[in-house]
Scaffold this active site. Structure first.
Site, PDB file in Angstrom:
ATOM      1  N   SER A 143       0.877  -1.180   0.000  1.00  0.00           N
ATOM      2  CA  SER A 143       0.000   0.000   0.000  1.00  0.00           C
ATOM      3  C   SER A 143       0.907   1.221   0.000  1.00  0.00           C
ATOM      4  CB  SER A 143      -0.839   0.000   1.280  1.00  0.00           C
ATOM      5  OG  SER A 143      -1.467   1.254   1.479  1.00  0.00           O
ATOM      6  N   TYR A 169      -2.010   0.448  10.673  1.00  0.00           N
ATOM      7  CA  TYR A 169      -2.004  -0.025   9.283  1.00  0.00           C
ATOM      8  C   TYR A 169      -0.717   0.412   8.589  1.00  0.00           C
ATOM      9  CZ  TYR A 169      -3.740  -0.786   4.508  1.00  0.00           C
ATOM     10  OH  TYR A 169      -3.899  -1.209   3.204  1.00  0.00           O
TER      11      TYR A 169
HETATM   12  C1  8X3 Z   1      -5.018   1.631   1.275  1.00  0.00           C
HETATM   13  C2  8X3 Z   1      -4.507   2.975   0.968  1.00  0.00           C
HETATM   14  O1  8X3 Z   1      -4.465   5.407   1.725  1.00  0.00           O
HETATM   15  O2  8X3 Z   1      -5.981   3.944   2.884  1.00  0.00           O
HETATM   16  O3  8X3 Z   1      -4.008   0.694   1.378  1.00  0.00           O
HETATM   17  O4  8X3 Z   1      -3.620   3.750   3.262  1.00  0.00           O
HETATM   18  S1  8X3 Z   1      -4.653   4.048   2.267  1.00  0.00           S
END
Ligand code: 8X3
Length: 254
Positions: free
Chosen positions: A136, A149
């Site tokens: 990502s 994340y």
């Molecule tokens: C998803 C992109 O911008 O939400 O992996 O991190 S973001």
């Protein structure tokens, strides 16, 4: 010649399902894996009816014994698409729940490790293997509320970069595809714990966020380059997103 085998994790929806469809169209035998057996079965049925060669295996990538048993059941593997992943929660670091962070590390980092480790012998034995890691843009840039994340996707990027170095000289290439804003049915809804309005607001005013098909297209393009060509890392964003915080929004669009 028998078709090459591609394993796709997280194939029950979004980028995983779109990639499985396109790999099947490209002539691969596609092994669909995800936790949700019912969804896998219906995708497998759809693809089989369209003439594709597919099989479906319910699999949680965080369950190592299950991953090992799955790997042992496969006669051969040429391509692995590490797609399973996700974001849970948007709390700031000061308030985040360590359980959410643990779950994100489990699926986005250890899930990739589990499946890649388990299938690496078969990928190497194929004489021409490919590992794809769907990371990502969060693997490169931090943003508020993204903490767990962002940390996990930095981990996924680290696996890709390390593995590529360690496999240099072996017949396995390592491709990292890092998407930015992609509008899928589930990613943002999961991140916002089922709050569809908050999820929709992510894409508000964005004329054309990337679709799962856009990303799948790129994955299949990278995988189908000649064996000696390694697309190390490809960052993919919609035209309206020039950087993580630079998104063009027009009221009424999106
Ligand atoms: C998803 C992109 O911008 O939400 O992996 O991190 S973001």
């Amino acid at each position: 010649m028998s078709p090459r085998t591609a394993v796709v994790t997280g194939a029950s929806s979004g980028i995983g399902a779109a990639t499985a469809r396109k790999l099947a169209t490209a002539g691969y035998h596609v092994v669909l894996t995800a936790r949700r057996a019912d969804r896998l079965e219906s995708l497998a049925k759809e693809l089989t009816a369209a003439g594709a060669s597919v099989s479906a295996h319910a699999l949680d990538v965080t369950d190592r014994p299950a991953v090992d048993a799955f790997a042992a059941s496969l006669p051969e593997v040429h391509v692995l698409i590490n797609n399973a992943g996700g974001a849970f929660g948007t709390e700031y670091v000061a308030k985040a729940d360590p359980d959410d962070w643990r779950a994100m590390y489990e699926v986005n980092v250890l899930g990739v490790l589990n499946v890649t480790q388990a299938l690496l012998p078969a990928l190497t034995a194929s004489g021409d293997g490919t590992v794809v890691i769907l990371s990502s843009t969060a693997g490169f840039v931090a943003y508020e509320g993204g903490g767990g994340y962002v940390a996990a996707k930095h981990g996924a990027h680290a696996i890709a970069a390390t593995l590529r170095l360690e496999l240099c000289g072996d017949p396995v290439r390592v491709i990292e595809i890092a998407p930015g804003m992609v509008k899928t049915d589930e990613f943002a809804v999961t991140r916002f714990r089922g709050d569809a309005d908050k999820a929709a607001a992510v894409y508000e005013g964005v004329a054309e966020p990337l679709t799962a098909d856009d990303v799948a297209d790129t994955v299949v393009w990278a995988v189908t380059r000649p064996s000696h060509v390694n697309v190390d890392l490809l960052v993919l964003r919609p035209r309206a997103q020039a950087a993580q915080h630079k998104v063009h929004r027009v009221p009424g669009e999106g």
